[in-house]
Design a protein around this motif. Structure first.
Motif, PDB file in Angstrom:
ATOM      1  N   THR A  92      15.271 -18.678 -12.133  1.00 50.23           N
ATOM      2  CA  THR A  92      16.097 -18.754 -10.927  1.00 50.23           C
ATOM      3  C   THR A  92      16.560 -20.178 -10.659  1.00 50.23           C
TER       4      THR A  92
ATOM      5  N   ARG B  70      20.427 -21.352 -10.625  1.00 50.04           N
ATOM      6  CA  ARG B  70      20.990 -21.979  -9.424  1.00 50.04           C
ATOM      7  C   ARG B  70      21.714 -23.272  -9.782  1.00 50.04           C
TER       8      ARG B  70
ATOM      9  N   LEU C 103      21.998 -17.960  -4.220  1.00 50.76           N
ATOM     10  CA  LEU C 103      20.799 -17.484  -4.906  1.00 50.76           C
ATOM     11  C   LEU C 103      19.583 -17.888  -4.093  1.00 50.76           C
TER      12      LEU C 103
END
Length: 201
Positions: free
Chosen positions: A43, A47, A59
């Protein structure tokens, strides 16, 4: 698939569901903790890529406490006793409301509930102490004193029927605690967002 739809429109919010165990692992949950930590790494990388491209797709990563869902009853268990989520347990409805808030406000990361906050900050400041504490204190609470009679699990395929949102421990569920009320009432209450970036909102 989500990004394929969002990128051409240059808008949208992706919610990643994490856990207190993303930051602070506990015994008997190495696969789960490792997977959650990997999702956080993925993640953060994604991002940065979106920011590099100037995308307005948002996000956010929501880290949950223990929730009273059927997960512990349906995940594969090779231990002699039946499993249970480690209390304190939050209700599924409380978690759903927190995720809805995150979808609307899109903080970088969101820690849900006091137990999650304690786990994350404890790991930051006293990881060695937690290693020793959890080695003793986090083992037995994961089990109930009943023999493991599991016949099926959801490791490789789903099980028939709808188990519902709640697990067996509804009498132990709690609603929003003080940390969650403050976090969702004041969007600038960012000191509890994530210890890696105390100013992130």
């Amino acid at each position: 698939q989500a990004l394929r739809r969002m990128l051409p429109r240059d808008k949208g919010t992706i919610i990643q569901i994490g856990s207190a165990l993303t930051y602070r692992s506990i015994p008997l949950q190495s696969a789960y903790c490792g997977a959650k930590a990997a999702v956080r790494g993925f993640t953060d990388s994604l991002r940065s890529e979106l920011l590099h491209d100037g995308s307005h797709v948002r996000l956010t990563h929501v880290h949950l406490p223990a929730v009273n869902t059927p997960q512990s009853e349906r995940q594969r268990n090779k231990m002699p006793k039946q499993q249970r989520p480690v209390p304190p347990l939050f209700s599924p409805e409380t978690i759903a409301e927190a995720i809805l808030w995150a979808a609307e406000h899109a903080p970088r990361e969101m820690l849900v509930g006091g137990p999650t906050l304690q786990a994350v900050w404890g790991q930051k400041f006293i990881p060695g102490v937690l290693d020793r504490y959890l080695a003793k204190a986090a083992w037995e609470p994961q089990f109930v004193d009943r023999p493991n009679d599991q016949q099926q699990d959801i490791l490789f395929e789903t099980m028939p029927g709808d188990p519902g949102a709640h697990g067996r421990y509804r009498d132990a569920e709690r609603g929003p605690d003080l940390q969650l009320r403050l976090r969702t009432r004041f969007s600038s209450f960012s000191a509890l967002s994530a210890p890696s970036d105390p100013e992130a909102t």
